[in-house]
Write a protein that holds these residues in place. Structure first.
Motif, PDB file in Angstrom:
ATOM      1  N   LYS A  29     -53.293 -56.362  57.514  1.00 18.44           N
ATOM      2  CA  LYS A  29     -54.490 -56.815  58.220  1.00 18.44           C
ATOM      3  C   LYS A  29     -55.646 -55.885  57.893  1.00 18.44           C
ATOM      4  N   ILE A  30     -56.823 -56.482  57.726  1.00 20.94           N
ATOM      5  CA  ILE A  30     -58.044 -55.719  57.527  1.00 20.94           C
ATOM      6  C   ILE A  30     -59.055 -56.209  58.553  1.00 20.94           C
ATOM      7  N   TYR A  31     -59.509 -55.313  59.408  1.00 22.43           N
ATOM      8  CA  TYR A  31     -60.498 -55.650  60.427  1.00 22.43           C
ATOM      9  C   TYR A  31     -61.890 -55.561  59.820  1.00 22.43           C
ATOM     10  N   LEU A  32     -62.651 -56.652  59.910  1.00 26.49           N
ATOM     11  CA  LEU A  32     -64.020 -56.677  59.405  1.00 26.49           C
ATOM     12  C   LEU A  32     -65.006 -56.136  60.426  1.00 26.49           C
ATOM     13  N   ASN A  33     -64.660 -56.288  61.697  1.00 25.07           N
ATOM     14  CA  ASN A  33     -65.400 -55.654  62.794  1.00 25.07           C
ATOM     15  C   ASN A  33     -64.409 -55.445  63.939  1.00 25.07           C
ATOM     16  N   ASP A  34     -64.869 -55.193  65.144  1.00 26.61           N
ATOM     17  CA  ASP A  34     -63.962 -54.907  66.267  1.00 26.61           C
ATOM     18  C   ASP A  34     -63.067 -56.081  66.631  1.00 26.61           C
ATOM     19  N   LYS A  35     -63.489 -57.298  66.354  1.00 28.35           N
ATOM     20  CA  LYS A  35     -62.743 -58.477  66.807  1.00 28.35           C
ATOM     21  C   LYS A  35     -62.207 -59.362  65.679  1.00 28.35           C
ATOM     22  N   PHE A  36     -62.909 -59.479  64.585  1.00 31.97           N
ATOM     23  CA  PHE A  36     -62.540 -60.405  63.512  1.00 31.97           C
ATOM     24  C   PHE A  36     -61.752 -59.688  62.420  1.00 31.97           C
ATOM     25  N   TYR A  37     -60.665 -60.299  61.966  1.00 35.19           N
ATOM     26  CA  TYR A  37     -59.832 -59.688  60.929  1.00 35.19           C
ATOM     27  C   TYR A  37     -59.261 -60.752  59.998  1.00 35.19           C
ATOM     28  N   LEU A  38     -58.888 -60.318  58.805  1.00 34.78           N
ATOM     29  CA  LEU A  38     -58.206 -61.137  57.810  1.00 34.78           C
ATOM     30  C   LEU A  38     -56.838 -60.527  57.575  1.00 34.78           C
ATOM     31  N   PHE A  39     -55.840 -61.355  57.297  1.00 34.31           N
ATOM     32  CA  PHE A  39     -54.540 -60.814  56.936  1.00 34.31           C
ATOM     33  C   PHE A  39     -53.835 -61.728  55.964  1.00 34.31           C
ATOM     34  N   SER A  40     -53.030 -61.121  55.089  1.00 27.29           N
ATOM     35  CA  SER A  40     -52.260 -61.891  54.126  1.00 27.29           C
ATOM     36  C   SER A  40     -51.030 -61.106  53.733  1.00 27.29           C
ATOM     37  N   GLY A  41     -50.074 -61.813  53.141  1.00 32.06           N
ATOM     38  CA  GLY A  41     -48.825 -61.187  52.727  1.00 32.06           C
ATOM     39  C   GLY A  41     -47.813 -62.241  52.320  1.00 32.06           C
ATOM     40  N   MET A  42     -46.546 -61.865  52.412  1.00 30.24           N
ATOM     41  CA  MET A  42     -45.446 -62.733  51.993  1.00 30.24           C
ATOM     42  C   MET A  42     -44.594 -63.122  53.200  1.00 30.24           C
ATOM     43  N   GLU A  43     -44.035 -64.346  53.142  1.00 31.44           N
ATOM     44  CA  GLU A  43     -43.132 -64.820  54.180  1.00 31.44           C
ATOM     45  C   GLU A  43     -41.859 -65.348  53.525  1.00 31.44           C
ATOM     46  N   VAL A  44     -40.723 -65.003  54.103  1.00 34.68           N
ATOM     47  CA  VAL A  44     -39.431 -65.496  53.636  1.00 34.68           C
ATOM     48  C   VAL A  44     -38.763 -66.217  54.803  1.00 34.68           C
ATOM     49  N   GLY A  67     -58.098 -64.046  61.949  1.00 26.17           N
ATOM     50  CA  GLY A  67     -57.878 -63.971  63.383  1.00 26.17           C
ATOM     51  C   GLY A  67     -59.082 -63.410  64.110  1.00 26.17           C
ATOM     52  N   TYR A  68     -59.114 -63.681  65.408  1.00 24.56           N
ATOM     53  CA  TYR A  68     -60.179 -63.182  66.267  1.00 24.56           C
ATOM     54  C   TYR A  68     -59.543 -62.684  67.560  1.00 24.56           C
ATOM     55  N   ALA A  69     -59.789 -61.425  67.898  1.00 25.78           N
ATOM     56  CA  ALA A  69     -59.230 -60.820  69.112  1.00 25.78           C
ATOM     57  C   ALA A  69     -60.197 -61.070  70.269  1.00 25.78           C
ATOM     58  N   ILE A  70     -59.818 -61.987  71.145  1.00 22.73           N
ATOM     59  CA  ILE A  70     -60.657 -62.309  72.298  1.00 22.73           C
ATOM     60  C   ILE A  70     -60.626 -61.165  73.300  1.00 22.73           C
ATOM     61  N   SER A  71     -59.439 -60.628  73.528  1.00 25.72           N
ATOM     62  CA  SER A  71     -59.264 -59.452  74.374  1.00 25.72           C
ATOM     63  C   SER A  71     -58.142 -58.615  73.775  1.00 25.72           C
ATOM     64  N   GLU A  72     -57.776 -57.529  74.432  1.00 23.66           N
ATOM     65  CA  GLU A  72     -56.723 -56.656  73.924  1.00 23.66           C
ATOM     66  C   GLU A  72     -55.373 -57.356  73.856  1.00 23.66           C
ATOM     67  N   PRO A 100     -44.331 -79.451  53.694  1.00 27.66           N
ATOM     68  CA  PRO A 100     -45.674 -79.411  53.111  1.00 27.66           C
ATOM     69  C   PRO A 100     -46.263 -78.001  53.229  1.00 27.66           C
ATOM     70  N   VAL A 101     -47.482 -77.835  52.723  1.00 29.59           N
ATOM     71  CA  VAL A 101     -48.235 -76.617  53.008  1.00 29.59           C
ATOM     72  C   VAL A 101     -48.462 -76.582  54.501  1.00 29.59           C
ATOM     73  N   VAL A 102     -48.209 -75.450  55.134  1.00 33.95           N
ATOM     74  CA  VAL A 102     -48.242 -75.369  56.593  1.00 33.95           C
ATOM     75  C   VAL A 102     -49.495 -74.641  57.057  1.00 33.95           C
ATOM     76  N   TYR A 103     -50.203 -75.251  58.002  1.00 37.14           N
ATOM     77  CA  TYR A 103     -51.337 -74.625  58.678  1.00 37.14           C
ATOM     78  C   TYR A 103     -50.954 -74.461  60.147  1.00 37.14           C
ATOM     79  N   THR A 104     -51.228 -73.297  60.720  1.00 34.30           N
ATOM     80  CA  THR A 104     -50.934 -73.096  62.133  1.00 34.30           C
ATOM     81  C   THR A 104     -52.133 -72.444  62.829  1.00 34.30           C
ATOM     82  N   ILE A 105     -52.280 -72.737  64.109  1.00 31.10           N
ATOM     83  CA  ILE A 105     -53.293 -72.096  64.951  1.00 31.10           C
ATOM     84  C   ILE A 105     -52.561 -71.466  66.119  1.00 31.10           C
TER      85      ILE A 105
END
Length: 105
Positions: A29-44, A67-72, A100-105
């Motif tokens: 994960k890389i946080y772009l600011n206090d709340k917004f972040y991007l993350f990537s990797g591998m899943e098995v 992702g977005y951290a609404i609260s702690e 299929p390609v999977v999208y999740t929220i």
């Protein structure tokens, strides 16, 4: 690793009609600011059959997410998983319906 970078390991176990599955991913994960972040990797995802006609197999995927951290204690994440290998794992334990390609929220 630092205040702005994190490594995360997750695991999950699912039981379906014909199969049992264990899913794990390793992401950075890389946080772009206090709340917004991007993350990537591998899943098995590993699957074991409950019946003789279902053989053990695995699914390898690439995870790209935001992702977005609404609260702690509460976050909203949008995740995309793209299958990298030629796996026979289907949807919800059904081997005849292709995953299929999977999208999740």
């Amino acid at each position: 690793m630092s205040k702005a970078t994190q490594i995360e390991l997750q695991g999950g176990y699912d039981t379906y009609l014909l199969t049992e599955r264990f899913r794990t991913n390793l992401v950075g994960k890389i946080y772009l600011n206090d709340k917004f972040y991007l993350f990537s990797g591998m899943e098995v995802k590993a699957e074991t059959g409950n019946y003789d006609n279902v053989s053990s197999t695995y699914r390898l995927g690439f995870v790209a997410s935001a992702g977005y951290a609404i609260s702690e204690n509460f976050m909203i994440e949008i995740k995309r998983n793209v299958q990298l290998n030629n796996s026979r794992i289907g949807i919800f334990g059904e081997i005849l319906i292709e995953m299929p390609v999977v999208y999740t929220i």
